[in-house]
Write an enzyme that holds these catalytic residues in place. Structure first.
Site, PDB file in Angstrom:
ATOM      1  CE  LYS A   3      -4.247  21.415   4.352  1.00 47.05           C
ATOM      2  NZ  LYS A   3      -4.648  20.658   3.490  1.00 47.05           N
ATOM      3  CG  ASN A  36       3.401  17.256  -4.492  1.00 46.28           C
ATOM      4  OD1 ASN A  36       2.222  17.399  -4.462  1.00 46.28           O
ATOM      5  ND2 ASN A  36       4.322  15.832  -4.776  1.00 46.28           N
ATOM      6  CG  ASP A  91      -0.951  21.796   2.279  1.00 52.30           C
ATOM      7  OD1 ASP A  91      -1.652  21.154   1.770  1.00 52.30           O
ATOM      8  OD2 ASP A  91      -0.541  23.077   2.613  1.00 52.30           O
ATOM      9  CB  SER A  98      -5.031  10.896  -0.139  1.00 51.60           C
ATOM     10  OG  SER A  98      -3.869  11.678  -0.365  1.00 51.60           O
ATOM     11  CB  THR A 103      -2.483  18.197  -6.349  1.00 53.96           C
ATOM     12  OG1 THR A 103      -2.277  17.157  -5.156  1.00 53.96           O
ATOM     13  CG2 THR A 103      -3.851  19.024  -5.985  1.00 53.96           C
TER      14      THR A 103
HETATM   15  P1  NDP Z   1       5.188  22.392  -0.954  1.00 51.37           P
HETATM   16  O1  NDP Z   1       5.640  22.984   0.052  1.00 51.37           O
HETATM   17  O2  NDP Z   1       5.590  21.417  -2.187  1.00 51.37           O
HETATM   18  O3  NDP Z   1       5.647  23.835  -2.628  1.00 51.37           O
HETATM   19  C1  NDP Z   1       4.836  25.216  -2.551  1.00 51.37           C
HETATM   20  C2  NDP Z   1       5.448  26.052  -2.628  1.00 51.37           C
HETATM   21  O4  NDP Z   1       5.044  27.458  -2.889  1.00 51.37           O
HETATM   22  C3  NDP Z   1       6.524  26.801  -2.360  1.00 51.37           C
HETATM   23  O5  NDP Z   1       6.915  26.774  -3.751  1.00 51.37           O
HETATM   24  C4  NDP Z   1       6.743  27.949  -1.681  1.00 51.37           C
HETATM   25  O6  NDP Z   1       8.057  28.516  -2.347  1.00 51.37           O
HETATM   26  C5  NDP Z   1       5.237  28.741  -3.012  1.00 51.37           C
HETATM   27  N1  NDP Z   1       5.200  29.322  -1.513  1.00 51.37           N
HETATM   28  C6  NDP Z   1       4.078  28.494  -0.169  1.00 51.37           C
HETATM   29  N2  NDP Z   1       3.975  30.168   0.552  1.00 51.37           N
HETATM   30  C7  NDP Z   1       4.619  30.553   0.061  1.00 51.37           C
HETATM   31  C8  NDP Z   1       4.260  32.318  -0.053  1.00 51.37           C
HETATM   32  N3  NDP Z   1       3.784  32.907   1.741  1.00 51.37           N
HETATM   33  N4  NDP Z   1       4.023  32.778  -1.167  1.00 51.37           N
HETATM   34  C9  NDP Z   1       4.962  32.386  -2.148  1.00 51.37           C
HETATM   35  N5  NDP Z   1       4.711  31.045  -3.055  1.00 51.37           N
HETATM   36  C10 NDP Z   1       5.036  30.562  -1.458  1.00 51.37           C
HETATM   37  O7  NDP Z   1       3.233  22.444  -1.145  1.00 51.37           O
HETATM   38  P2  NDP Z   1       2.364  21.821  -2.257  1.00 51.37           P
HETATM   39  O8  NDP Z   1       3.025  22.454  -3.685  1.00 51.37           O
HETATM   40  O9  NDP Z   1       1.700  20.882  -2.166  1.00 51.37           O
HETATM   41  O10 NDP Z   1       0.982  23.315  -1.976  1.00 51.37           O
HETATM   42  C11 NDP Z   1       0.817  24.022  -2.525  1.00 51.37           C
HETATM   43  C12 NDP Z   1      -0.427  24.556  -2.727  1.00 51.37           C
HETATM   44  O11 NDP Z   1      -1.357  23.268  -3.087  1.00 51.37           O
HETATM   45  C13 NDP Z   1      -1.225  25.035  -1.615  1.00 51.37           C
HETATM   46  O12 NDP Z   1      -2.005  25.941  -1.293  1.00 51.37           O
HETATM   47  C14 NDP Z   1      -1.637  23.193  -0.318  1.00 51.37           C
HETATM   48  O13 NDP Z   1      -2.755  23.786  -0.078  1.00 51.37           O
HETATM   49  C15 NDP Z   1      -2.513  23.412  -1.766  1.00 51.37           C
HETATM   50  N6  NDP Z   1      -2.753  21.806  -2.461  1.00 51.37           N
HETATM   51  C16 NDP Z   1      -1.977  20.810  -2.432  1.00 51.37           C
HETATM   52  C17 NDP Z   1      -1.821  18.930  -2.305  1.00 51.37           C
HETATM   53  C18 NDP Z   1      -0.869  18.557  -2.084  1.00 51.37           C
HETATM   54  O14 NDP Z   1      -1.317  16.937  -2.482  1.00 51.37           O
HETATM   55  N7  NDP Z   1       0.615  19.159  -1.964  1.00 51.37           N
HETATM   56  C19 NDP Z   1      -3.273  18.990  -2.166  1.00 51.37           C
HETATM   57  C20 NDP Z   1      -4.770  20.014  -2.665  1.00 51.37           C
HETATM   58  C21 NDP Z   1      -4.202  21.086  -2.475  1.00 51.37           C
HETATM   59  P3  NDP Z   1       9.212  28.363  -0.723  1.00 51.37           P
HETATM   60  O15 NDP Z   1       9.725  27.126  -1.207  1.00 51.37           O
HETATM   61  O16 NDP Z   1      10.128  29.307  -0.916  1.00 51.37           O
HETATM   62  O17 NDP Z   1       8.922  28.261   0.503  1.00 51.37           O
END
Ligand code: NDP
Length: 448
Positions: A129, A243, A169, A380, A212
């Site tokens: 990571k 995402n 991520d 992936s 995902t």
């Molecule tokens: P994105 O950046 O696309 O979206 C993240 C979302 O979560 C946004 O709506 C963001 O809001 C919100 N968010 C982020 N940080 C915080 C916080 N501290 N408190 C509240 N809301 C928060 O990321 P992903 O959708 O890709 O990832 C989301 C989760 O899924 C993560 O934990 C990631 O590790 C996990 N994941 C992702 C994968 C992928 O393929 N993308 C695969 C497996 C797991 P804002 O826009 O306001 O920051």
């Protein structure tokens, strides 16, 4: 400490002492080690060969300066990380996170989780990571590009299609992957599948964007069916609007559920008629604005400031898809009190250890992140296969493979839980099933 096994207790104590000030990493290790108690009792060879001492220690930690110039001509300096945690079953694989909260402990926890998740997919990928404390929010495209180019200038020395293959991520989507890929290609003068989540015009896989979120729903659907239930007619709450959240919303709706709430880091929207996903996509994917804007699309919707309140909305199924530790013990109790009977973790480690305990003790069907969100990395790995073959599968082909992989992960995690006397506990089952394949490979490799 809640360990019965003295050896595991000792490993946990060493992890805490060696990685001081990294509570997220301690939390991730504790959950895995607790699950492994019956495994080491049955297989003392893992202890004898030092497999568990090794698995909690990254193979390599790369930490670097990322200087870049902002639009006003000022030099900004961020910190970059890549943790190559375990390559026993394949090249390191795992995303890059760009978020101001990123520090070594966050990348370590994510890299550690990734080992077991990648193993669960059944595909040949090790765990890694990376990321940076850079915040893409509010930056211009050119600032994001200059940052990505600087980040890749260092990272390119450590990755490669057969060595380490990063992906997206939090904060790293198609735009960022494009800039990172362009810089890698320019520096190395080679066109290889060194990153996944690429655009479709330059080696990306169909269905990777959706993977995902779709995979999460396939896994939860399998868990529901195994318990005589389904998504049909159920009320669902999803945190986040990135995402994972967007495509979880799409698939849950296709499977017959009504998603009534989504959020971002500022607050959440409640729409009793069901979320208008086109509006969310327009706000988040196109305009890169705040979820509050949803009120301009749906007059009946309600917006509330703050994140954790979303868990007080009555629902049957909760899908946390934002970030780590977003459901604490109190939120878990509120969900249970309001009749929530299933939780599927789309984000990595979104439930605290205390929250997970509340779910398990109350018989909530609980799909842990390692298993439930593995569809992203699995797809992936399918992208890597297509790149190696210089070939592309159709959306339907990739989606069908993804579904099969998620169904298998469910079966394997359930079977491992049952074999070790914890029937129905998918947390333990996923940890055990993921661990055994990696541990056996480490045993075979000797002390390396
Ligand atoms: P994105 O950046 O696309 O979206 C993240 C979302 O979560 C946004 O709506 C963001 O809001 C919100 N968010 C982020 N940080 C915080 C916080 N501290 N408190 C509240 N809301 C928060 O990321 P992903 O959708 O890709 O990832 C989301 C989760 O899924 C993560 O934990 C990631 O590790 C996990 N994941 C992702 C994968 C992928 O393929 N993308 C695969 C497996 C797991 P804002 O826009 O306001 O920051």
């Amino acid at each position: 400490m809640s360990f019965r096994n003295e050896y595991l207790k000792g490993v946990m104590e060493r992890v805490i002492a060696r990685n001081a000030g990294e509570p997220e990493f301690h939390q991730a290790v504790r959950e895995v080690l607790e699950s492994l108690e019956p495994v080491v009792e049955k297989h003392p060879e893992y202890i004898k060969a030092g497999v568990i001492d090794s698995i909690v220690e990254p193979e390599r930690i790369i930490k670097f300066r990322v200087p870049w110039v902002d639009d006003s001509g000022k030099v900004q300096v961020n910190r970059g990380f890549r943790i190559q945690f375990n390559s026993a079953i394949g090249p390191y694989k795992g995303g890059l996170r760009f978020h101001p909260s990123v520090y070594e402990g966050i990348i370590k926890f994510l890299g550690f989780e990734q080992i077991f998740k990648n193993s669960l997919t059944g595909l040949p990928i090790g765990g890694g990571k990376g990321g940076s404390d850079f915040d893409p929010k509010g930056k211009s495209d050119m600032e994001v590009m200059r940052f990505c180019q600087s980040f890749m200038t260092e990272l390119s020395k450590h990755i490669g299609a057969d060595t380490d293959v990063p992906a997206g991520d939090i904060g790293v989507g198609g735009r960022e992957i494009g800039y990172l890929f362009g810089q890698y290609k320019r520096l190395r003068n080679e066109f290889t599948g060194v990153l996944t989540g690429k655009g479709l015009t330059y080696g990306g896989s169909l269905a990777r964007t959706e993977a995902t979120g779709f995979g999460l729903c396939y896994f939860v659907d399998e868990m529901l069916k195994d318990n005589g239930k389904s998504f049909k007619g159920q009320t669902v709450v999803i945190s986040g609007s990135g995402n994972v959240a967007i495509y979880a919303c799409k698939k849950a709706t296709e499977l017959g559920a009504t998603v009534v709430a989504m959020s971002d880091s500022n607050g959440y929207i409640y729409d009793k008629n069901g979320i208008d996903l086109d509006a969310v996509k327009q706000i988040k994917e196109v305009e890169r604005k705040r979820i509050k804007e949803y009120l301009n699309y749906r007059k009946d919707a309600v917006y509330t400031e703050g994140c954790s309140g979303i868990w007080s909305i009555k629902c049957d199924i909760a899908l946390p898809c934002a970030t780590q530790n977003e459901i604490d013990e109190q939120s878990a109790k509120t969900l249970v009190k309001n009749g929530c009977y299933a939780v599927g973790e789309g984000a990595n480690m979104p439930s605290t250890l205390e929250a997970t305990k509340v779910f398990l003790e109350n018989g909530v069907l609980f799909a842990p992140a390692k298993a439930a969100n593995a569809g992203g990395v699995a797809t992936s790995a399918l992208e890597m296969s297509q790149n190696s073959m210089r070939y592309s599968w159709t959306f339907e082909e990739v989606d069908a493979k993804l579904k099969g992989i998620m169904q298998n992960i469910y079966k394997n995690a359930s079977a491992a839980a049952e074999e070790y006397g914890m029937k129905g506990n998918l947390v333990a089952g996923a940890n055990i099933a993921g661990f055994i394949k990696v541990a056996d490979s480490m045993l075979a490799h000797g002390v390396v």
